[in-house]
Design a protein around this motif. Structure first.
Motif, PDB file in Angstrom:
ATOM      1  N   PHE A 161      39.174  29.831  32.732  1.00 21.55           N
ATOM      2  CA  PHE A 161      38.521  30.281  33.803  1.00 21.55           C
ATOM      3  C   PHE A 161      37.441  29.432  34.279  1.00 21.55           C
ATOM      4  CE2 PHE A 161      38.748  35.358  32.092  1.00 21.55           C
ATOM      5  CZ  PHE A 161      40.091  35.186  32.516  1.00 21.55           C
ATOM      6  N   ASN A 162      36.769  28.603  33.517  1.00 21.93           N
ATOM      7  CA  ASN A 162      35.889  27.675  34.287  1.00 21.93           C
ATOM      8  C   ASN A 162      36.571  26.628  34.888  1.00 21.93           C
ATOM      9  OD1 ASN A 162      33.364  28.904  33.389  1.00 21.93           O
ATOM     10  ND2 ASN A 162      33.583  28.239  31.245  1.00 21.93           N
ATOM     11  N   LEU A 163      37.856  26.196  34.511  1.00 23.41           N
ATOM     12  CA  LEU A 163      38.234  25.106  35.251  1.00 23.41           C
ATOM     13  C   LEU A 163      38.841  25.528  36.547  1.00 23.41           C
ATOM     14  CD1 LEU A 163      40.047  23.595  32.200  1.00 23.41           C
ATOM     15  CD2 LEU A 163      38.464  22.280  33.825  1.00 23.41           C
ATOM     16  N   VAL A 164      39.511  26.789  36.506  1.00 22.31           N
ATOM     17  CA  VAL A 164      40.307  27.179  37.636  1.00 22.31           C
ATOM     18  C   VAL A 164      39.168  27.971  38.617  1.00 22.31           C
ATOM     19  CG1 VAL A 164      42.002  28.918  38.521  1.00 22.31           C
ATOM     20  CG2 VAL A 164      42.400  27.460  36.265  1.00 22.31           C
TER      21      VAL A 164
ATOM     22  N   PRO B 157      38.964  31.397  39.026  1.00 16.18           N
ATOM     23  CA  PRO B 157      39.943  32.163  40.179  1.00 16.18           C
ATOM     24  C   PRO B 157      39.248  33.462  40.327  1.00 16.18           C
ATOM     25  CG  PRO B 157      40.315  32.641  37.873  1.00 16.18           C
ATOM     26  CD  PRO B 157      39.517  31.402  37.648  1.00 16.18           C
ATOM     27  N   ASP B 158      39.334  34.205  41.320  1.00 19.04           N
ATOM     28  CA  ASP B 158      38.887  35.546  41.706  1.00 19.04           C
ATOM     29  C   ASP B 158      39.689  36.586  41.092  1.00 19.04           C
ATOM     30  OD1 ASP B 158      37.541  34.797  44.287  1.00 19.04           O
ATOM     31  OD2 ASP B 158      39.490  34.092  44.813  1.00 19.04           O
ATOM     32  N   VAL B 159      40.926  36.492  40.399  1.00 16.31           N
ATOM     33  CA  VAL B 159      41.327  37.488  39.781  1.00 16.31           C
ATOM     34  C   VAL B 159      42.391  36.714  38.844  1.00 16.31           C
ATOM     35  CG1 VAL B 159      41.893  38.640  42.000  1.00 16.31           C
ATOM     36  CG2 VAL B 159      43.740  38.356  40.493  1.00 16.31           C
TER      37      VAL B 159
ATOM     38  N   LEU C  51      29.921  37.762  29.376  1.00 18.43           N
ATOM     39  CA  LEU C  51      29.610  36.405  29.785  1.00 18.43           C
ATOM     40  C   LEU C  51      29.577  36.356  31.284  1.00 18.43           C
ATOM     41  CD1 LEU C  51      31.489  34.461  27.173  1.00 18.43           C
ATOM     42  CD2 LEU C  51      29.421  35.309  26.845  1.00 18.43           C
ATOM     43  N   SER C  52      29.618  37.639  32.024  1.00 21.37           N
ATOM     44  CA  SER C  52      29.462  37.724  33.505  1.00 21.37           C
ATOM     45  C   SER C  52      30.446  36.768  34.242  1.00 21.37           C
ATOM     46  CB  SER C  52      27.919  37.294  33.878  1.00 21.37           C
ATOM     47  OG  SER C  52      27.016  38.048  33.123  1.00 21.37           O
ATOM     48  N   PHE C  53      31.628  36.567  33.849  1.00 24.57           N
ATOM     49  CA  PHE C  53      32.554  35.967  34.756  1.00 24.57           C
ATOM     50  C   PHE C  53      32.858  36.603  35.937  1.00 24.57           C
ATOM     51  CE2 PHE C  53      33.789  34.039  30.638  1.00 24.57           C
ATOM     52  CZ  PHE C  53      34.160  32.527  30.878  1.00 24.57           C
ATOM     53  N   PRO C  54      32.828  36.051  37.050  1.00 25.88           N
ATOM     54  CA  PRO C  54      32.949  36.858  38.248  1.00 25.88           C
ATOM     55  C   PRO C  54      34.443  36.825  38.738  1.00 25.88           C
ATOM     56  CG  PRO C  54      32.118  34.759  38.907  1.00 25.88           C
ATOM     57  CD  PRO C  54      32.325  34.737  37.415  1.00 25.88           C
ATOM     58  N   ILE C  55      35.238  37.534  37.690  1.00 29.97           N
ATOM     59  CA  ILE C  55      36.657  37.574  37.821  1.00 29.97           C
ATOM     60  C   ILE C  55      37.141  39.038  37.668  1.00 29.97           C
ATOM     61  CG2 ILE C  55      38.912  36.530  36.737  1.00 29.97           C
ATOM     62  CD1 ILE C  55      37.248  34.368  35.710  1.00 29.97           C
ATOM     63  N   GLU C  56      38.221  39.365  38.403  1.00 28.46           N
ATOM     64  CA  GLU C  56      38.879  40.645  38.305  1.00 28.46           C
ATOM     65  C   GLU C  56      39.862  40.389  37.237  1.00 28.46           C
ATOM     66  OE1 GLU C  56      40.981  44.182  40.677  1.00 28.46           O
ATOM     67  OE2 GLU C  56      40.203  42.257  41.734  1.00 28.46           O
ATOM     68  N   ILE C  57      40.176  41.438  36.225  1.00 33.68           N
ATOM     69  CA  ILE C  57      41.021  41.428  35.223  1.00 33.68           C
ATOM     70  C   ILE C  57      42.137  42.434  35.561  1.00 33.68           C
ATOM     71  CG2 ILE C  57      41.718  41.305  32.685  1.00 33.68           C
ATOM     72  CD1 ILE C  57      39.852  38.904  33.695  1.00 33.68           C
ATOM     73  N   ILE C  58      43.234  41.980  35.839  1.00 33.81           N
ATOM     74  CA  ILE C  58      44.475  42.937  35.828  1.00 33.81           C
ATOM     75  C   ILE C  58      45.528  43.065  34.763  1.00 33.81           C
ATOM     76  CG2 ILE C  58      46.385  43.403  37.484  1.00 33.81           C
ATOM     77  CD1 ILE C  58      43.948  43.096  39.190  1.00 33.81           C
ATOM     78  N   GLY C  59      45.437  44.380  34.394  1.00 35.68           N
ATOM     79  CA  GLY C  59      46.450  44.660  33.243  1.00 35.68           C
ATOM     80  C   GLY C  59      47.674  44.700  33.734  1.00 35.68           C
ATOM     81  N   VAL C  60      48.952  44.125  33.443  1.00 38.22           N
ATOM     82  CA  VAL C  60      50.233  44.356  33.870  1.00 38.22           C
ATOM     83  C   VAL C  60      51.071  44.941  32.810  1.00 38.22           C
ATOM     84  CG1 VAL C  60      52.251  43.405  34.751  1.00 38.22           C
ATOM     85  CG2 VAL C  60      49.874  42.324  35.326  1.00 38.22           C
TER      86      VAL C  60
END
Ligand SMILES: Nc1ncnc2c1ncn2[C@@H]1O[C@H](COP(=O)(O)OP(=O)(O)OP(=O)(O)O)[C@@H](O)[C@H]1O
Ligand SMILES: CC(C)(CO)[C@@H](O)C(=O)[O-]
Ligand code: BAL
Length: 280
Positions: A138-141, A143-145, A166-175
């Motif tokens: 996540f820190n390398l890429v 991403p937004d989601v 950890l307050s990552f500003p990333i939306e997690i989508i479950g598929v």
């Protein structure tokens, strides 16, 4: 599709997309891609302008006696599949890139409680390895989601908790889980099964469905249902690891009828450990 095999190349690609104002979706994998992975890629396209995948067989999440060395590595076929699903980029780091100082001295991320249950209880250190590598990716890429499969239900819950904590500003989508016609959840490890074991394997999902039907019909002695399911798995040729009727969010054992539930199971056929789950 751009293949990025260094952090410098990855950062340059991400900067170009971000400067163009593009929204970025990320699909982390361990490779040996199948239709479950490609579904993640297809869903990722619905949420972003650009889709980047990673393939990294993460040594930190494998136990000492697990299948790190024999885990299938099929990069050429994976690249062909990702290209067919219009992935824009693929990050393929090595262990030396991800863990330059070695695993013994690597800082880590651990999600308490959720990480200790179910697969965490049977695979010591597994979820520490998963949450650490996913944080680094996540820190390398940045991403937004990011998309994760519900097949790894506990992993998805842990990632969601980690992103919040950890307050990552990333939306997690479950598929939702992609299955073979006979119900078996697609998984890279299915490739380890012999022809006979492959015939037996769908029993895992069938037993999950039977237990769900029993709960929906009003049976509420969950511990008895779990024991019965384990006996059925054994009769079907499995060595059950766990079969737990749990709360959907805390993943602790369900106690009463009005909790949202998920049935989580892991069982081995020969040396192959399969997991699956079903929400009730
Ligand atoms: N059948 C599936 N349906 C939907 N998503 C899946 C499926 N199988 C795997 N995924 C998701 O793909 C991502 C990468 O998983 P991974 O590369 O470990 O594949 P896998 O097939 O689960 O492998 P393994 O057999 O090692 O568990 C994870 O988010 C995982 O949940
Ligand atoms: C999320 C993940 C790519 C981290 O190594 C892995 O656990 C997986 O493939 O599910
Ligand atoms: N999909 C889960 C990764 C693992 O078993 O290591």
């Amino acid at each position: 599709m751009n293949i990025l095999d260094s952090v410098a190349a990855l950062r340059a690609q991400m900067t170009t997309w971000r400067q163009a104002g593009e929204r970025i979706a990320f699909v982390p994998t361990m490779g040996n891609l199948h239709d479950g992975h490609f579904k993640l890629v297809d869903i990722a396209h619905q949420h972003a302008d650009r889709v980047i995948c990673s393939i990294f067989v993460n040594p930190m999440q494998f136990g000492k006696n697990e299948d790190l060395d024999k885990y299938p590595r099929t990069l050429d076929a994976d690249i062909a599949g990702l290209t067919a699903h219009q992935a824009d980029a693929l990050f393929t780091p090595t262990p030396a890139i991800m863990y330059p100082r070695g695993l013994e001295v690597q800082s880590y991320v651990e999600v308490p409680l959720l990480g200790d249950l179910h697969c965490g209880a049977s695979r010591a250190g597994h979820f520490r390895g998963v949450s650490t590598v996913v944080s680094k990716l996540f820190n390398l890429v940045q991403p937004d989601v990011a998309c994760f499969g519900q097949k790894d239900y506990q992993q998805l819950a842990i990632i969601r908790q980690m992103v919040t904590d950890l307050s990552f500003p990333i939306e997690i989508i479950g598929v939702p889980t992609e299955r073979a016609a006979d119900g078996l959840a697609l998984s890279s490890r299915n490739g380890y099964l012999s022809a006979e074991q492959r015939q037996q394997a769908p029993a895992l999902y069938q037993i999950l469905q039977q237990v769900k039907a029993a709960i929906v019909a009003g049976q509420h002695d969950y511990r008895a249902l779990e024991q019965q399911a384990k006996a059925e798995l054994t009769a079907a040729g499995f060595r059950p690891d766990y079969f737990n009727i749990s709360h959907q969010q805390t993943l602790t054992l369900a106690q009463n009828a009005n909790e949202p539930k998920v049935i989580l199971a892991a069982a081995a056929l020969g040396n192959t450990r399969l997991i699956d789950n079903l929400e009730v």
